[in-house]
Scaffold this active site. Structure first.
Site, PDB file in Angstrom:
ATOM      1  N   GLU A 366       0.800  -1.226   0.000  1.00 16.82           N
ATOM      2  CA  GLU A 366       0.000   0.000   0.000  1.00 16.82           C
ATOM      3  C   GLU A 366       0.838   1.285   0.000  1.00 16.82           C
ATOM      4  O   GLU A 366       0.401   2.326   0.488  1.00 16.82           O
ATOM      5  CB  GLU A 366      -0.982   0.014   1.183  1.00 16.82           C
ATOM      6  CG  GLU A 366      -2.082  -1.007   1.048  1.00 16.82           C
ATOM      7  CD  GLU A 366      -3.181  -0.840   2.084  1.00 16.82           C
ATOM      8  OE1 GLU A 366      -2.939  -0.161   3.098  1.00 16.82           O
ATOM      9  OE2 GLU A 366      -4.274  -1.379   1.878  1.00 16.82           O
ATOM     10  N   GLU A 457      -6.308  -7.926  -0.898  1.00 12.11           N
ATOM     11  CA  GLU A 457      -6.981  -7.708   0.384  1.00 12.11           C
ATOM     12  C   GLU A 457      -8.407  -7.249   0.109  1.00 12.11           C
ATOM     13  O   GLU A 457      -8.662  -6.544  -0.873  1.00 12.11           O
ATOM     14  CB  GLU A 457      -6.274  -6.647   1.244  1.00 12.11           C
ATOM     15  CG  GLU A 457      -4.926  -7.037   1.811  1.00 12.11           C
ATOM     16  CD  GLU A 457      -4.345  -5.952   2.706  1.00 12.11           C
ATOM     17  OE1 GLU A 457      -5.134  -5.213   3.337  1.00 12.11           O
ATOM     18  OE2 GLU A 457      -3.105  -5.838   2.783  1.00 12.11           O
TER      19      GLU A 457
END
Length: 738
Positions: A366, A457
């Site tokens: 991320e 995710e």
């Protein structure tokens, strides 16, 4: 020749460090320990993670053969290790997730090894430098080996396979040696026996295997072969290897030539009380849980390389691995980059011979785009292993795409929460994307074009759920997972989806529920299932493992408006029968074209009967059928009372060795039908003779069960346990051998 001796015993530990402590020679003044080791004992909840973010020191005397070269190999030390020999500094290793070695001089037969461990979150070491949503427990928490090498020994071996046709491969074994020699190479299995020789020269060498017809490795058929290198009778190298074709394409993921839908979860290596420091058999057990209990075919090692034992178990049991480098959102500067690149090297060199690994993660989870750094991580990874693709997990749409696979954390499905919250406040997070809530964004929306694409995710923080939450929250948690998995199966251009996450884990004070736990898992931190686990487990082949989990506690007051239905039954059975008050209420099958029709086994929904408040309420039986035969039954009483304490142990026998071993003790407080009493509180008192109960002898009851591990001590020959809850008392004996 190389030989390895594990040296997890005879260590001494100081929980504090002052300058020159590494020169101390009177080791008996310190605590005697066995590895793996966490520098502090932690409670399960509400602890201060700063308690381990300090310097500590480990000591061990090491006796060597001065006629050979000797190395100490550390498989994992968190987070910075300063290594001293006889009081002199010899090495620094930064990063807690990858192995490193230190050579011992042959000037004497006994050395005093000291390791100063810095567990603080230093901004020169990934994943540190900003906030991270997980804990990095300090200590020497993986195995340590004394390695002897002399004559010819193998360095950085790489078994590089190349597919020629279906089940047909060639392979090269690339390795380095520092002395010349004639070596024998063996590759054997049930259906294969290849033997050859190579006159190895100093430096790089390549042994070319002939064309081979093999059984290909897959999660359904984890077929492995034994690769051995010998010099006469001396064993130089041994590794289990496999052959498989794994490719992420614009049209999905292909395994051995067949389109293959990935369904997986992320895993943190976090355990109650001991953090990372659980012995390798419990790393292996997690693979069994992921593969056989949850029915997954992939795990992502979030957000760091995990133990060699874990990866090897994925090979053996059949679980695809997406392995990634350490990091969480933050990109440091200068030396931080150098350490990250070193972590890439250590990860790839260690695990590139494991067939379960099908994708390397070379971008910090991320993080924002960073052209210079991620050009380097991709190039290094491709240089070290040109046979696998690279991925880089991001939350960004249309970010710079330097990898082979666009791997994306997609939290766009919110179950309607954003719309609800917008009535009160303006919600602005990276999850707040304007899409129709179909579970996942399309590849084209995220990237702008079709590319190899994997969702890495979803769910997780969008709906944190405790195992002891109210029934409707547990149901909603499960349904959110089902919506996204269904969407992944629906879109043929998505290789699959890896959810957040398998197990609850501990975190910093600015994340999670305030008690230092992120309740994001489909199982809790003790590996006990929530309702959401059944979404995954029920997608297994019913012939291998029939599953039937009704999402209900069967009560009259848990749900709003005193409702008992609908009941979602996640099952891979053909049909189910419902019996109420001892009478059949009929058979139920899956709805054709229903909300979850893209799942291999959509849930069966019970909604045709209901019971109003004040009406009689009776017992319920749900019976699962496969090919007309009863394969699983779940029974509920309408009047649950505390009926029994059931004690289960994972091991009847533990093996005593240089490291400690542990058995898991699961104590269930159940009603008349054997169901957990989910709102029961208190603790089970566990008395022990021999061994040590991790976390203490008062084991908290969480959602109707109390779980702990009991470990061996060096003097342990037998462990006797007595569990007491109220009037109930049960005894367990565990033998300790070796």
């Amino acid at each position: 020749m190389e030989s390895r001796q594990r040296i997890n015993d005879k260590w001494f530990f100081s929980s504090t460090y002052e300058t020159d402590l590494e020169k101390e020679t009177e080791l008996e003044t310190f605590e005697a320990i066995q590895l793996p080791h966490n520098t502090v004992n932690l409670p399960y909840q509400y602890f201060d993670e700063k308690s381990y973010q300090k310097e500590t020191c480990y000591f061990r005397k090491v006796t060597i053969d001065p006629m050979v070269r000797n190395f100490i190999r550390f498989e994992g030390v968190m987070a910075v290790a300063e290594v001293y020999l006889n009081g002199e500094h010899v090495a620094t290793h930064k990063g807690g997730y990858t192995p490193f070695e230190v050579e011992l001089p042959n000037t004497q037969t006994e050395h005093l090894l000291a390791v100063v461990v810095d567990g603080s979150e230093r901004d020169d070491v990934p994943p540190f430098g900003a906030a991270i949503d997980y804990l990095t427990y300090s200590g020497i928490y993986r195995d340590v080996f004394l390695v002897e090498r002399h004559g010819v020994f193998i360095e950085e071996p790489f078994f590089k396979i190349k597919n020629k046709a279906e089940n047909t491969y060639t392979a090269e074994l690339v390795f380095n040696v520092q002395e010349a020699g004639t070596l024998q190479v063996l590759l054997t299995g049930e259906d294969l026996a290849i033997e050859g020789t190579i006159d190895a020269t100093v430096g790089a060498n390549t042994f070319v295997f002939p064309e081979m017809t093999v059984n290909e490795w897959s999660p359904e058929n984890p077929h492995l072969y034994e690769l051995v290198i010998l010099e006469e009778e001396d064993l130089l190298y041994q590794q289990k290897v496999g052959f498989r074709r794994a490719e992420f394409t614009k049209d999905g993921f292909y395994l051995n030539g067949e389109n293959y839908s990935i369904i997986g979860l992320n895993r943190h290596q976090d355990y109650p009380y001991v953090g990372y420091a659980m012995p390798e058999e419990w790393q292996v057990e997690d693979v069994r849980v992921l593969k056989h209990e949850l029915g997954l075919n992939m795990v992502r090692t979030s957000h760091y390389p995990q133990s060699l034992a874990f990866i090897a178990a994925c090979d053996e049991l059949g679980l695809l691995v997406f392995e990634e480098i350490p990091g969480w959102q933050h990109i440091g500067e200068g030396e931080w980059h150098d350490v990250l690149l070193q972590n890439v090297r250590e990860m790839v060199v260690r695990d590139r011979n494991n067939p379960s690994v099908v994708l390397w993660g070379v971008r910090v989870n991320e993080s924002d785009d960073h052209h210079e750094l991620y050009t380097k991580t991709n190039a290094l990874c491709r240089e070290l292993d040109p046979t696998r693709q690279t991925g880089g997990v991001r939350y960004l749409e249309r970010s710079e795409f330097l990898e082979d696979v666009y791997t994306m954390n997609d939290f766009s499905y919110d179950g309607g929460d954003t719309e609800r919250l917008k009535r009160e406040i303006e919600v602005a997070t990276y999850d707040n994307v304007q899409v129709e809530r179909k579970g996942l964004r399309t590849v084209e929306q995220v990237v702008g074009e079709k590319v190899p694409y994997l969702v890495t995710e979803y769910a997780g923080h969008m709906y944190p759920t405790k195992r002891f939450d109210q029934e409707e929250r547990l149901i909603e948690h499960a349904m959110r997972h089902a919506v996204v998995v269904n969407a992944a199966y629906e879109n043929p251009n998505i290789s699959g989806a890896v959810g957040w996450c398998a197990f609850d884990y501990h975190t910093h004070e600015n994340f999670g529920s305030g008690d230092r736990i992120c309740y994001h898992g489909v199982m809790d931190n003790f590996r006990v299932s929530k309702f959401a686990a059944s979404v995954y487990a029920s997608q297994q082949d019913p012939k291998q493992n029939p599953i039937m989990v009704p999402l209900t506690n069967w009560t009259r007051g848990d749900r709003n408006m005193a409702q008992s239905v609908p009941i979602y039954v996640f099952t891979n059975c053909d049909e189910i029968e419902v019996r109420y008050n001892g009478k059949s209420r009929g058979f139920y099958q899956r709805e054709e074209g229903g909300k979850f029709s893209h799942l291999p086994y959509p849930p069966i929904v019970l909604k045709e009967f209901n019971f109003l408040w004040g009406e009689p309420f009776g017992p319920l039986d749900v019976i699962g059928y496969l090919n007309g035969e009863v394969v699983v039954t779940k029974e509920y009483t309408n009047e649950p009372v505390l009926h029994d304490l059931v004690v289960e142990t994972s091991h009847e026998t533990l093996i005593k060795s240089d490291r400690w071993a542990a058995a898991k003790i699961t104590m269930k407080i159940v009603d008349q039908k054997g169901n957990l009493l989910p709102f029961l509180m208190g603790s089970v008192r566990l008395e022990n003779e021999g061994g040590e109960v991790l976390g203490g002898n008062d084991v908290p009851v969480i959602g109707g069960s109390a779980v702990c591990w009991v470990r061996t001590l060096p003097e342990t020959d037998q462990i006797k346990l007595v569990a007491t809850y109220g009037e109930f008392k049960k005894e367990v004996t565990i033998q300790v051998e070796g």
